[in-house]
Write a protein that holds these residues in place. Sequence first.
Motif: not given
Lengths: 555, 106
Positions: B63, B42, B49, B46
């Motif tokens: 996204y 996770e 991204l 991020q």
Amino acid sequence: MYKYNDFDSAFLAERNRQFRTQVERRIDGALTEDEFKPLRLMNGLYLQLHAYMLRVAIPYGTLNPNQMRALALLAAKWDKGYGHFTTRQNIQYNWPKLKDVPDMLDALAEVSLHAIQTSGNTIRNVTADHFAGAAADEIEDPRPIAELIRQWSTDHPEFQFMGRKFKIAVSGASNDRAVLKAHDLAVQIVKNDEGEVGYQVLVGGGLGRTPMIGKVLNEFVAADDLLPYIESVISVWNQLGRRDNKYKARIKITVHELGLEKIRELTEERFAQVRPTFGGADQALFQDIQRHFAAPEFRDGGTEGFDAAYDSDPVFRAWADTNLAAHKAPGHAIVTISTKKHGATPGDATAEQMREMADIAEEFAYGELRISHEQNVILPHVHKNDLPAIHARLKAADLATANIGLISDIIACPGMDYCALATARSIPVAQEIATRFEDLKMEHDVGHLQIKISGCINACGHHHVGHIGILGLDRAGVENYQITLGGDATETAAIGTRTGPGFAYDEIVPAVERIVATYLEQRESAEEEFLQTYRRVGMEPFKAALYPASEKKVA
Amino acid sequence: MARAFTPKVVTANDLLEGDVIYLTAANTWTRELHAAELITDEAEAQLRLLEAQSQPQIAVGAYLADAKPGEQGPEPTHFREEFRRTGPSNYAHGKQEAKLEATADV
């Protein structure tokens, strides 16, 4: 039709030049996407699922043959050979490249077309009755008013960055073909007891996640008060409309929350301030615009050629029975060209088809074409004796489908095949319903039945006002379709009622079949249309046919 | 309780072409979902991204999209991403068109 003057042409050229440099600045990095996005949207350029999409305005749905040819040119040169006519009388190109868009806009400007304010929180393309200037039931052609509103609203400094978009429709006929009551503001041309022409103004209609039927804000606005009156309404909303929540920003919510009486009172107050600022220039402009819309000199002569073909050719007769409407001039008819061949994408036309329709309009139809919100193409003025020749040409171009107003004349938004907002597909559902009823050879027996399909809650496919409305949703990662019945897009506008739980993608066509079978069982005669039957018998028989298992559980 | 993290790919649309692109492990962009980097952590997602968003001259609207491992690389888990990597269902346009052309060449 309206012809641009020097000011109009210079304005559009300057606007296109500005956008060209904005695109260049985006590409070379001088503008961020956050800065560029509102600019591209204001010029009709979206970024969708697979590509950019350019939405070109067709003001009040009216085109001349050269404009239609320019639309064909864009499709052939910069897209994939077709365009998609929308439920707001626009055309969309699904595959343009960012670098090509300025050239596309320049090509449009050569025929006085543009993509200005086809998106963004502005006053959008003004739509009108697609039979305007031709219909037998019309008080006055609504297009001069639409053109006046277009000019006034284009680049209007007060209304470029509103809380949300604002959609206006106009009609001059007693039968509403422009879905007036589903618009933020609508103008209906009326006559008062003294025989003077004026305008009934409706406000607060809209579809989307909170569907509302428009209400009469003013029964009679005098001709020279119309523009200041509209400006007052929008000004009041622009100031009071909610900006904290985009789902509550449209004027329908403002009207709902404050009440129609309060909106009327505030509009009157604002009007008292605004009206004196209109010194008559708008009326001089309006009179000039009106001259552009003088009706063509309609031909005299009998209709023997039409009558002979009607009597001898059953294919022509079937087409004439469904695709013609009453014209105000003797010996004439309004032709609706269906873009809804069974199995085809509703609203799509190839570049070749567009060119052929342009040629037909030039040769036979006084050089006029219209696009309807039902995504079909109209030849508004045709002498009936020319209809056999027109029909033959349309047949050769694969445009002679005889299904206007029938179950396969479906409105469908692009849905998840193209749209970034969609939650499910619409187009294949429309294709399969049309194909299924064609296979069953039932649609002429079923008669007038409008199916409208949206691929998300924003309701571009007008599902709320479809006799049968279909709404595609994403339910736990699977496409699911809710059905509404009893919607009505005409002067007796109504929002449809949900039948109950939705249906999976492979269940939706059988579900529609059960609804139609129920209608055929329930109708009192072949003359009783679907909507009449639904209004007489109500939801229950349809529910019983759609959800037999749950009926048993209840029992 | 927070939902368990599911694997992701970074996806966006190409600024000039407008078509769907995916971020690779080599920090380049690909038009093939199979060649994308499948991110299973996770925090890493991020970060990736943010790296994608720092390339505004290539990628628009980056996204994180759910994906799952497949034999040839990441596979979509939702029908929206299936359409994005394929093209529309009414015409053989979009990515499926490029694939058909590639097949025809062979």
